[in-house]
Write a protein that holds these residues in place. Structure first.
Motif, PDB file in Angstrom:
ATOM      1  N   LEU A   1      24.308  29.144 -18.948  1.00 37.07           N
ATOM      2  CA  LEU A   1      25.566  29.344 -19.227  1.00 37.07           C
ATOM      3  C   LEU A   1      25.508  30.226 -20.507  1.00 37.07           C
ATOM      4  N   VAL A   2      24.776  30.192 -21.344  1.00 37.44           N
ATOM      5  CA  VAL A   2      24.341  30.746 -22.849  1.00 37.44           C
ATOM      6  C   VAL A   2      23.186  31.595 -22.963  1.00 37.44           C
ATOM      7  N   ARG A   3      23.283  32.907 -23.446  1.00 36.50           N
ATOM      8  CA  ARG A   3      22.310  33.633 -23.599  1.00 36.50           C
ATOM      9  C   ARG A   3      21.430  33.133 -24.835  1.00 36.50           C
TER      10      ARG A   3
ATOM     11  N   ASP B   1      31.797  33.388 -28.305  1.00 39.65           N
ATOM     12  CA  ASP B   1      32.265  33.465 -26.699  1.00 39.65           C
ATOM     13  C   ASP B   1      31.407  34.501 -26.271  1.00 39.65           C
ATOM     14  N   SER B   2      30.785  35.490 -27.022  1.00 37.50           N
ATOM     15  CA  SER B   2      30.052  36.618 -26.638  1.00 37.50           C
ATOM     16  C   SER B   2      28.647  36.108 -26.222  1.00 37.50           C
TER      17      SER B   2
ATOM     18  N   ARG C   1      33.030  31.676 -18.028  1.00 37.89           N
ATOM     19  CA  ARG C   1      34.415  31.203 -17.864  1.00 37.89           C
ATOM     20  C   ARG C   1      35.271  31.545 -16.614  1.00 37.89           C
ATOM     21  N   PRO C   2      35.081  32.884 -15.844  1.00 34.47           N
ATOM     22  CA  PRO C   2      35.711  32.674 -14.569  1.00 34.47           C
ATOM     23  C   PRO C   2      35.110  31.890 -13.526  1.00 34.47           C
ATOM     24  N   GLY C   3      33.757  31.657 -13.575  1.00 35.06           N
ATOM     25  CA  GLY C   3      33.180  30.977 -12.635  1.00 35.06           C
ATOM     26  C   GLY C   3      33.306  29.520 -12.537  1.00 35.06           C
TER      27      GLY C   3
ATOM     28  N   GLU D   1      28.914  20.329 -29.963  1.00 35.62           N
ATOM     29  CA  GLU D   1      29.921  20.661 -30.759  1.00 35.62           C
ATOM     30  C   GLU D   1      30.394  22.002 -30.622  1.00 35.62           C
ATOM     31  N   LEU D   2      29.571  23.126 -30.629  1.00 34.37           N
ATOM     32  CA  LEU D   2      29.884  24.251 -30.490  1.00 34.37           C
ATOM     33  C   LEU D   2      30.437  24.803 -29.328  1.00 34.37           C
ATOM     34  N   LEU D   3      29.608  24.284 -28.009  1.00 31.81           N
ATOM     35  CA  LEU D   3      30.375  24.440 -26.749  1.00 31.81           C
ATOM     36  C   LEU D   3      31.751  23.810 -26.633  1.00 31.81           C
ATOM     37  N   ARG D   4      31.896  22.857 -27.012  1.00 33.01           N
ATOM     38  CA  ARG D   4      33.189  22.011 -26.949  1.00 33.01           C
ATOM     39  C   ARG D   4      34.426  22.992 -27.715  1.00 33.01           C
ATOM     40  N   SER D   5      33.991  23.570 -28.884  1.00 31.21           N
ATOM     41  CA  SER D   5      34.898  24.138 -29.574  1.00 31.21           C
ATOM     42  C   SER D   5      35.314  25.290 -28.925  1.00 31.21           C
TER      43      SER D   5
END
Length: 214
Positions: free
Chosen positions: A13-15, A79-80, A87-89, A112-116
């Protein structure tokens, strides 16, 4: 029939660019140097933290992490940092009726950061919060308790054959390898690794793939 889709975090999900970049800055080496060392230890099948130990032999990684946090070089997530299809997937999967969860080997801070960020998921969990990490069987036991789904009805999506695909399959889950990041590209077609049920290059392939039953 699959009812629940669970996603790994790093390079799924995250780079990881920001993560390794801040480590390179903290250790005082060019970012390319650390990036190359991460690639080297990945190719050798080693823990990616070994790249840090090659730069600072004998280092206590957790102590270094705490010092980095205290100095203002702690974990950040914007978000970047998410791959464009996240998000769309995830939203498309939920619209198609699938429960969507996130569970990976990450710190509590990362959770915490992902939930935020408000990522469209029913839950976000990390190994630090659970007190157990992949590839331990207990991680997947906790995952199934969190999702409330049967193993055969649960799909785990990740980029790492040894940490994601093999232990998830051993726990009875269906598996999907996403071909991105160092692990996803390097090990996708390698001999001698656990083969996933599916291989994708984008999360947005999943709704149609699961609906088709291929």
């Amino acid at each position: 029939m699959i009812t629940t889709v669970v996603f790994d975090v790093g390079e799924t999900l995250v780079r990881d660019d920001r993560y390794w970049g801040t480590w390179a800055d903290w250790l005082g080496v060019p970012r390319h140097t650390l990036s190359a060392l991460v690639g080297a230890v990945v190719a050798q099948g080693r823990d990616n933290a070994d790249a840090l130990r090659l730069i600072r032999p004998g280092a206590d990684i957790e102590a270094e992490r705490a010092a980095k946090e205290a100095a203002g070089f702690g974990e950040q997530l914007e978000d970047s940092d998410l791959y464009d299809d996240v998000r769309p997937g995830l939203a498309e999967l939920r619209e198609a009726g699938y429960a969507v969860h996130i569970a990976g080997n990450q710190t509590s801070r990362a959770g915490e950061l992902l939930r935020s960020l408000g990522v469209p998921a029913d839950s976000v969990s990390t190994s630090a919060e659970w007190g157990v990490a992949k590839p331990e069987p207990a991680f997947f036991e906790r995952l199934l308790k969190t999702t409330g789904s049967l193993p055969s009805a649960t799909l785990y999506v990740g980029d790492h054959p040894a940490n994601d695909i093999a232990p998830a399959a051993h726990a009875g889950l269906r598996t999907c390898l996403i071909r991105r990041g160092p692990w996803g590209h390097l090990w996708a077609d390698a001999a001698g690794v656990q083969r996933p049920d599916w291989t994708i290059t984008s999360i947005r392939e999943l709704p149609a793939l699961l609906t088709s039953g291929v």
